[in-house]
Design a protein around this motif. Structure first.
Motif, PDB file in Angstrom:
ATOM      1  N   THR A   3       0.803   7.521  -2.176  1.00 48.12           N
ATOM      2  CA  THR A   3      -0.480   7.015  -1.719  1.00 48.12           C
ATOM      3  C   THR A   3      -0.890   5.845  -2.597  1.00 48.12           C
ATOM      4  OG1 THR A   3      -1.119   9.211  -1.004  1.00 48.12           O
ATOM      5  CG2 THR A   3      -2.878   7.635  -1.279  1.00 48.12           C
ATOM      6  N   GLU A   4      -1.365   4.788  -1.985  1.00 48.95           N
ATOM      7  CA  GLU A   4      -1.805   3.604  -2.713  1.00 48.95           C
ATOM      8  C   GLU A   4      -3.218   3.826  -3.242  1.00 48.95           C
ATOM      9  OE1 GLU A   4      -1.166  -0.694  -3.605  1.00 48.95           O
ATOM     10  OE2 GLU A   4       0.173   0.899  -3.000  1.00 48.95           O
ATOM     11  N   ASN A  17       0.607   3.303  -8.664  1.00 49.99           N
ATOM     12  CA  ASN A  17       0.287   3.496  -7.251  1.00 49.99           C
ATOM     13  C   ASN A  17      -0.472   2.311  -6.659  1.00 49.99           C
ATOM     14  OD1 ASN A  17       1.517   5.977  -7.051  1.00 49.99           O
ATOM     15  ND2 ASN A  17      -0.310   7.088  -7.629  1.00 49.99           N
TER      16      ASN A  17
END
Length: 56
Positions: A3-4, A17
């Motif tokens: 997940t960013e 991330n």
């Protein structure tokens, strides 16, 4: 799936991330390919698993 992190995250800008937010770090070429249209090619060797770019 990774997940960013975004603006609501408390992590630092150097967080692992945040790969798409750091921009391009791989040299790419956009080339017209005969009978195919446009193609995206790497202008350098890309290590396995390295983030290249976001396609939108």
């Amino acid at each position: 799936m990774r997940t960013e992190c975004g603006t609501s995250c408390d992590c630092e800008l150097s967080c692992g991330n945040r790969v798409s937010q750091k921009g391009l770090n791989v040299e790419l070429k956009i080339v017209r390919v005969e009978n195919k249209g446009w193609g995206l090619f790497a202008a350098q060797l890309i290590p396995e698993g390295k983030f290249v770019c976001e396609y939108a």
